[in-house]
Design a protein around this motif. Structure first.
Motif, short mmCIF file in Angstrom:
data_model
loop_
_atom_site.label_atom_id
_atom_site.label_comp_id
_atom_site.label_asym_id
_atom_site.label_seq_id
_atom_site.Cartn_x
_atom_site.Cartn_y
_atom_site.Cartn_z
N UNK A 342 0.82 -1.21 0.00
CA UNK A 342 0.00 0.00 0.00
C UNK A 342 0.85 1.26 0.00
N UNK A 343 1.95 1.25 0.75
CA UNK A 343 2.83 2.41 0.78
C UNK A 343 3.45 2.68 -0.59
N UNK A 344 3.94 1.61 -1.22
CA UNK A 344 4.57 1.77 -2.53
C UNK A 344 3.54 2.21 -3.56
N UNK A 345 2.33 1.64 -3.49
CA UNK A 345 1.28 2.06 -4.41
C UNK A 345 0.98 3.55 -4.25
N UNK A 346 0.86 4.01 -3.01
CA UNK A 346 0.57 5.43 -2.77
C UNK A 346 1.68 6.31 -3.31
N UNK A 347 2.93 5.88 -3.14
CA UNK A 347 4.07 6.64 -3.66
C UNK A 347 4.00 6.74 -5.18
N UNK A 348 3.76 5.63 -5.86
CA UNK A 348 3.71 5.67 -7.32
C UNK A 348 2.51 6.47 -7.82
N UNK A 349 1.39 6.40 -7.10
CA UNK A 349 0.23 7.19 -7.48
C UNK A 349 0.50 8.68 -7.31
N UNK A 350 1.24 9.03 -6.26
CA UNK A 350 1.62 10.42 -6.03
C UNK A 350 2.41 10.96 -7.22
N UNK A 351 3.35 10.17 -7.68
CA UNK A 351 4.15 10.57 -8.83
C UNK A 351 3.32 10.63 -10.10
N UNK A 352 2.39 9.69 -10.26
CA UNK A 352 1.61 9.63 -11.50
C UNK A 352 0.66 10.81 -11.64
N UNK A 353 0.25 11.42 -10.53
CA UNK A 353 -0.61 12.61 -10.61
C UNK A 353 0.19 13.90 -10.58
N UNK A 354 1.53 13.78 -10.61
CA UNK A 354 2.39 14.96 -10.68
C UNK A 354 2.72 15.60 -9.36
N UNK A 355 2.52 14.87 -8.26
CA UNK A 355 2.83 15.40 -6.94
C UNK A 355 4.29 15.15 -6.57
N UNK A 356 4.76 15.89 -5.58
CA UNK A 356 6.05 15.62 -4.96
C UNK A 356 5.76 14.85 -3.68
N UNK A 357 6.10 13.56 -3.62
CA UNK A 357 5.64 12.72 -2.50
C UNK A 357 6.04 13.23 -1.12
N UNK A 358 7.22 13.82 -0.99
CA UNK A 358 7.66 14.26 0.32
C UNK A 358 6.88 15.47 0.82
N UNK A 359 6.33 16.25 -0.12
CA UNK A 359 5.52 17.44 0.23
C UNK A 359 4.32 17.50 -0.71
N UNK A 360 3.37 16.59 -0.56
CA UNK A 360 2.29 16.47 -1.55
C UNK A 360 1.24 17.56 -1.49
N UNK A 361 1.11 18.25 -0.35
CA UNK A 361 0.05 19.25 -0.19
C UNK A 361 0.55 20.61 -0.67
N UNK A 362 0.31 20.90 -1.95
CA UNK A 362 0.80 22.15 -2.53
C UNK A 362 0.18 23.37 -1.86
N UNK A 363 -1.04 23.23 -1.36
CA UNK A 363 -1.73 24.36 -0.73
C UNK A 363 -1.16 24.66 0.65
#
Length: 385
Positions: A342-363
């Motif tokens: 689940x952790x690895x899936x969430x990481x890859x999904x973060x990247x696939x939507x264009x997020x920066x996983x370490x700081x995903x909350x742009x707002x």
């Protein structure tokens, strides 16, 4: 996944990969301090009316939800899981002054306002109150307060589990393993748990550089994790990881397989991935497999995937992940394996939507250590009812 974005080099990736080593080191440390730990715990555990409450906020709260049912059954002790976020708002509902209390607090930073306030409220409400603080940050308020208190024991995790990435990964699993080893050393200890660490290390190796999707690379818009008993809490944590690391761009849900039929199944559509964590218990497993087969017959989801430790005609009939070979695991051990995926899936999904996983909350509206919480002082009964 855009070529410019990879998991390699992120804190989140590093912290996912370091978990098996962190578990081994933490459990060996517990071996080393066992006598000191037992001097604190043994007199408490001999109290027939002792309540043991496992608490934390967010992901830290889910630790208790995952392990409390198994600990209660295995030890015969009164384990319950109550989030600090509930203890702080409704202490009168959860803190019973008539029974001795051991409050086991989990925290990555130990600086969340609710973590500190829950300890203070417990001391205020329960005359015979004790604390075990399991945390990853020796500079945090929770750890320092426990060190300075006569009624508390502070258990510190390896320093690197104070995850620098936004999402809790090595912190949750290391605190979870450590608590199991504290209260059930006959079953969970540095020797027996090495099998869990080795199996999870094999899972990580099988996932390579995390560039390929754990469950494939289809354009899911929502994901549902399902698990029974304590695995429902693992499903909840798995769903939270997707929400956190994609900043809600992929919507995630969780439930039990039996509960899912009672309304929530309505959310399944052609853009939904459903992941079923299949129990190792032969009785519970029947219910998981029934729902798995039903969802596949329905044909509504884009994909229905089972993760399982043992082969079965039902799992083999569709997409599934078979865990690397090992001894037979109970569900509380399987939870560690499921969380890795689940952790690895969430990481890859973060990247696939264009997020920066370490700081995903742009707002910036969601923070690594929660902000904006006002702790209101408890008023003496009589001023309010």
């Amino acid at each position: 996944m855009p070529e410019t974005q990879t998991a390699t080099g992120t804190w989140t990736e590093k912290e996912i990969r370091q978990q098996p080593d962190c578990w081994s080191r933490s459990l060996k440390n517990i071996d080393n301090i066992r006598q000191t730990l037992d001097r604190f715990l043994s007199p408490l555990l001999q109290k027939d009316d002792l309540r043991i409450v496992l608490t934390g906020a967010g992901t830290s709260a889910f630790i208790g939800d995952i392990i409390a049912p198994w600990l209660a059954r295995h030890t015969g002790k009164n384990f319950t899981a109550i989030p600090t976020t509930d203890l702080v708002t409704n202490p009168m509902d959860y803190l019973n002054p008539a029974h001795p209390l051991l409050l086991v607090s989990f925290a990555r930073s130990g600086n969340s306002p609710e973590s500190v306030a829950a300890v203070e409220l417990a001391n205020q409400f329960v005359p015979e109150c004790y604390h075990l603080s399991i945390t990853c940050n020796e500079a945090g308020s929770l750890y320092k307060n426990a060190v300075d208190s006569d009624n508390a024991f502070a258990l510190l995790m390896p320093a690197e589990t104070h995850d620098r990435g936004f999402a809790m990964t090595s912190s949750i699993t290391t605190m979870m393993a450590s608590c199991l080893a504290v209260f059930a050393p006959d079953r969970i200890n540095s020797n027996t748990f090495q099998d869990v660490a080795d199996r999870c290390q094999s899972i990580l190796a099988s996932l390579g550089d995390f560039s390929r999707g754990v469950f494939g690379d289809k354009p899911w818009k929502r994901i549902v994790y399902l698990g029974s008993g304590g695995l429902q809490a693992a499903a909840r944590e798995s769903a939270l990881k997707v929400l956190e690391l994609t900043a809600g761009k992929v919507v995630a849900f969780y439930d039990s397989p039996t509960g899912f039929r009672h309304g929530p199944k309505s959310l399944v559509d052609s853009e939904t991935l459903v992941v079923v964590f299949v129990s190792s218990h032969p009785y519970t497993r029947q219910y998981d497999l029934d729902l798995l087969a039903e969802l596949r017959r329905d044909g509504q989801a884009m994909e229905v995937i089972a993760i399982t430790a043992e082969r079965d005609p039902v799992t083999d009939a569709g997409p599934h992940i078979l865990l690397p070979a090992s001894r037979e695991f109970v569900d509380v051990e399987l939870a560690f394996c499921f969380l890795i995926y689940a952790q690895v899936f969430a990481l890859t999904q973060s990247l696939s939507v264009g997020n920066t996983p370490d700081t995903p909350s742009a707002s910036g509206t969601v923070n690594r250590v929660v902000q904006g919480v006002i702790i209101h002082p408890w008023q003496t009964p009589g001023s309010a009812s």
